[in-house]
Design a protein around this motif. Structure first.
Motif, mmCIF file in Angstrom:
data_model
loop_
_atom_site.group_PDB
_atom_site.id
_atom_site.type_symbol
_atom_site.label_atom_id
_atom_site.label_comp_id
_atom_site.label_asym_id
_atom_site.label_seq_id
_atom_site.Cartn_x
_atom_site.Cartn_y
_atom_site.Cartn_z
ATOM 1 N N TYR A 124 0.859 -1.172 0.000
ATOM 2 C CA TYR A 124 0.000 0.000 0.000
ATOM 3 C C TYR A 124 0.906 1.237 0.000
ATOM 4 O O TYR A 124 1.941 1.258 0.661
ATOM 5 N N MET A 125 0.469 2.260 -0.699
ATOM 6 C CA MET A 125 1.205 3.515 -0.750
ATOM 7 C C MET A 125 0.273 4.664 -0.380
ATOM 8 O O MET A 125 -0.962 4.550 -0.493
ATOM 9 N N GLY A 138 -1.784 -2.275 -3.389
ATOM 10 C CA GLY A 138 -0.811 -2.735 -4.365
ATOM 11 C C GLY A 138 -1.399 -2.991 -5.747
ATOM 12 O O GLY A 138 -0.755 -2.719 -6.766
ATOM 13 N N ASP A 139 -2.635 -3.507 -5.774
ATOM 14 C CA ASP A 139 -3.272 -3.805 -7.066
ATOM 15 C C ASP A 139 -4.265 -2.719 -7.491
ATOM 16 O O ASP A 139 -5.044 -2.917 -8.428
ATOM 17 N N SER A 140 -4.236 -1.579 -6.784
ATOM 18 C CA SER A 140 -5.088 -0.422 -7.079
ATOM 19 C C SER A 140 -6.579 -0.666 -6.854
ATOM 20 O O SER A 140 -7.414 0.139 -7.280
ATOM 21 N N SER A 141 -6.926 -1.748 -6.186
ATOM 22 C CA SER A 141 -8.343 -2.058 -5.976
ATOM 23 C C SER A 141 -8.931 -1.344 -4.762
ATOM 24 O O SER A 141 -10.153 -1.234 -4.629
ATOM 25 N N ASP A 142 -8.089 -0.891 -3.877
ATOM 26 C CA ASP A 142 -8.518 -0.254 -2.626
ATOM 27 C C ASP A 142 -7.912 1.144 -2.574
ATOM 28 O O ASP A 142 -6.696 1.302 -2.496
ATOM 29 N N ARG A 151 -0.974 4.377 -9.558
ATOM 30 C CA ARG A 151 0.359 3.800 -9.482
ATOM 31 C C ARG A 151 0.656 3.030 -10.745
ATOM 32 O O ARG A 151 -0.263 2.607 -11.468
ATOM 33 N N ASP A 152 1.942 2.836 -11.012
ATOM 34 C CA ASP A 152 2.404 2.007 -12.121
ATOM 35 C C ASP A 152 3.413 1.041 -11.510
ATOM 36 O O ASP A 152 4.556 1.422 -11.219
#
Lengths: 112, 116
Positions: B33-34, B53-57, B72-73
């Protein structure tokens, strides 16, 4: 939102003397997994914040052992056992349990 | 060791847009998470947003919801903050960090100034 109230906001301390900063939350901070996400950060002049303590009482690697964290419920404390000149700066508590995550107002520690 | 390097800060007029970047290294970025945190001049710290991490949250502070977009990329180990409809009160140093509940590491920050 959870309000984190720090006291005092200004803390003059004599070198070699202890210092204590209080942080009171407006709600209990136990997360669903049982963790209490209370962190303490130090920001020295002109620098980015640096974490000192995580989950109430865990000291980060490289942090001098004169720094300690404690607390439970809604009352948390950062203590410095013997203040050194390099400890001058602003200290923030932060809760990472309830969204939105929130910080205290900051406590400015200065040497008397 | 963990490195976080923010960039993209600039002087922009009220109502303008800006995109901040954060280059990450030294940890498994795609699993992390960032988050973004900001600090207005002479003021305290304010949490703004996080992304999984997977941009789902994803979540935002109310102060930026609807105006800022976090993304994010993972191929580039990079985090972004698209800031639209900027206001004078958005003037601040913007920091990226990982693990929004714990904030173990911080970058040096990038300064955004919103002024006419």
């Amino acid at each position: 939102d959870v309000v984190m109230t720090q006291s005092p906001l200004s803390l003059p301390v004599t070198l070699g003397q202890p210092a204590s900063i209080s942080c009171r939350s407006s709600q209990t901070l136990v997360y669903s997994d049982g963790n209490i996400f209370v962190n303490w950060f130090q920001q020295t002049p002109g620098q980015s914040p640096r974490r000192l303590i995580y989950k109430v009482s865990n000291r980060d690697s490289g942090v001098p052992d004169r720094f300690s964290g404690s607390g439970s419920g809604t009352d948390f404390t950062l203590k410095i056992s013997s203040v050194e000149a390099e400890d001058v700066g602003v200290y923030y508590c932060m809760q990472g349990t309830h969204l939105p995550f929130t910080f205290g107002q900051g406590t400015r520690l200065e040497i008397e | 060791q963990v490195q976080l390097v923010e960039s993209g800060g600039d002087l922009v007029k009220p109502g303008g847009s800006l995109r901040l970047s954060c280059a990450a290294a030294g940890f498994t970025y795609s699993d992390s998470y960032m988050t973004w945190v900001r600090q207005a001049p002479g003021k305290g710290l304010e949490w703004l947003s996080y992304i999984s991490g997977d941009s789902s949250d994803i979540d935002y502070a109310d102060s930026v919801k609807g105006r800022f977009t976090i993304s994010r990329d993972n191929a580039k180990n990079s985090l972004y903050l698209q800031m639209n409809s900027l206001r004078v009160e958005d003037t601040a140093v913007y920091y990226c960090s990982r693990d929004p509940r714990r904030l173990p590491h911080w970058g040096q920050g990038t300064l955004v100034t919103v002024s006419s």
